[in-house]
Enzyme design. Sequence first.
Site, PDB file in Angstrom:
ATOM      1  N   THR A  36       0.851  -1.193   0.000  1.00 43.77           N
ATOM      2  CA  THR A  36       0.000   0.000   0.000  1.00 43.77           C
ATOM      3  C   THR A  36       0.880   1.234   0.000  1.00 43.77           C
ATOM      4  OG1 THR A  36      -1.740  -1.176   1.204  1.00 43.77           O
ATOM      5  CG2 THR A  36      -1.787   1.228   1.317  1.00 43.77           C
ATOM      6  N   ALA A  93       8.078   1.491   1.997  1.00 44.55           N
ATOM      7  CA  ALA A  93       8.450   1.656   3.408  1.00 44.55           C
ATOM      8  C   ALA A  93       8.737   3.134   3.630  1.00 44.55           C
ATOM      9  CB  ALA A  93       9.667   0.810   3.766  1.00 44.55           C
ATOM     10  N   GLY A 105       4.041   2.051   7.796  1.00 47.42           N
ATOM     11  CA  GLY A 105       2.791   2.404   8.454  1.00 47.42           C
ATOM     12  C   GLY A 105       2.447   3.878   8.460  1.00 47.42           C
ATOM     13  N   GLY A 107       1.509   5.287   6.047  1.00 47.02           N
ATOM     14  CA  GLY A 107       0.314   5.290   5.184  1.00 47.02           C
ATOM     15  C   GLY A 107      -0.876   4.599   5.839  1.00 47.02           C
ATOM     16  N   GLU A 113      -0.302  -5.089   6.018  1.00 44.36           N
ATOM     17  CA  GLU A 113       0.965  -5.253   5.294  1.00 44.36           C
ATOM     18  C   GLU A 113       1.829  -6.315   5.981  1.00 44.36           C
ATOM     19  OE1 GLU A 113       1.435  -0.756   3.466  1.00 44.36           O
ATOM     20  OE2 GLU A 113       2.344  -1.217   5.372  1.00 44.36           O
TER      21      GLU A 113
HETATM   22  C1  A5P Z   1       1.576   2.039   4.401  1.00 43.37           C
HETATM   23  O1  A5P Z   1       1.046   1.692   5.631  1.00 43.37           O
HETATM   24  C2  A5P Z   1       3.053   2.180   4.509  1.00 43.37           C
HETATM   25  O2  A5P Z   1       3.708   1.160   5.158  1.00 43.37           O
HETATM   26  C3  A5P Z   1       3.675   2.442   3.146  1.00 43.37           C
HETATM   27  O3  A5P Z   1       4.171   1.281   2.589  1.00 43.37           O
HETATM   28  C4  A5P Z   1       4.737   3.426   3.355  1.00 43.37           C
HETATM   29  O4  A5P Z   1       4.161   4.491   4.052  1.00 43.37           O
HETATM   30  C5  A5P Z   1       5.368   3.920   2.053  1.00 43.37           C
HETATM   31  O5  A5P Z   1       4.456   4.653   1.314  1.00 43.37           O
HETATM   32  P1  A5P Z   1       4.861   5.490   0.043  1.00 43.37           P
HETATM   33  O6  A5P Z   1       5.321   4.523  -0.986  1.00 43.37           O
HETATM   34  O7  A5P Z   1       3.589   6.181  -0.353  1.00 43.37           O
HETATM   35  O8  A5P Z   1       5.936   6.445   0.447  1.00 43.37           O
END
Ligand code: A5P
Length: 243
Positions: A36, A93, A105, A107, A113
């Site tokens: 995600t 990440a 996290g 996001g 995940e």
């Molecule tokens: C989501 O919960 C996160 O673990 C995402 O994988 C992480 O925030 C990276 O997101 P972006 O690719 O949007 O930077």
Amino acid sequence: VSQGDTARGEGDRGIQALADRAVELVRSGDKVGLGTGRTAAAFIDRLGARVRHGLAIVAVPSSEISARQAQALRIPLIELNEGVDLDLTVDGADEVTPDLDLIKGRGGAMVRERIVAAASLRQVILVGSEKLVKGLGERGGIPIEIIPLALGLVTHRLKALGLRPTLRQGADGRTPFISENGNLTLDAALDMPLADRDTAALLDAAVRRIPGVVDTGLFLGTAERVLVGHPDGLVDVLLSKKP
Ligand code: A5P
């Protein structure tokens, strides 16, 4: 706005190059965990293109938004079965150390995940070079998903551990962010980044002992490899030292 639109709108060559390289790791017949975030979304886009041209895979999404994106691209989705049977998960990440420890996290999808990654033989992480850190916590706090009832207790206990937790707000900026699991998220800032994996593991264990904590954003030793994208489109591959 989908999670992929941002990536395309910014024309970020690094993210597109990461997605291209990651999709090369997928073989016909694979079961693929879908992460995600905007980097994962760029990968899902590429995967959809490959499926359109005949790649036979099935996938498990780690969030509703990734599920919707995959469905729109006609990527066949399955449920997780008993045991570990996904070939790989591709995800983003927020921070990556030289030992390939991660913070995830920011996001908001870290619980699912982690489940999808744990059901996979390999976790492949895609990040821009700005996410590389010496110690976890360098770029922000540690996300901690909690049962709503436990907010007061967990906040108090995190402060006792020397952390500075703040309750994450939703998109409106006025009401708390609610995860897909119906939970709250605290972002726990540190006074200084975590020195190494042992320090991170000790903190993780202490946080997990607090009643009401569902999961943390510390992913220690989970990544099999990290692909690092640079703005000029070059991609470095960092491999886990684990056998
Ligand atoms: C989501 O919960 C996160 O673990 C995402 O994988 C992480 O925030 C990276 O997101 P972006 O690719 O949007 O930077």
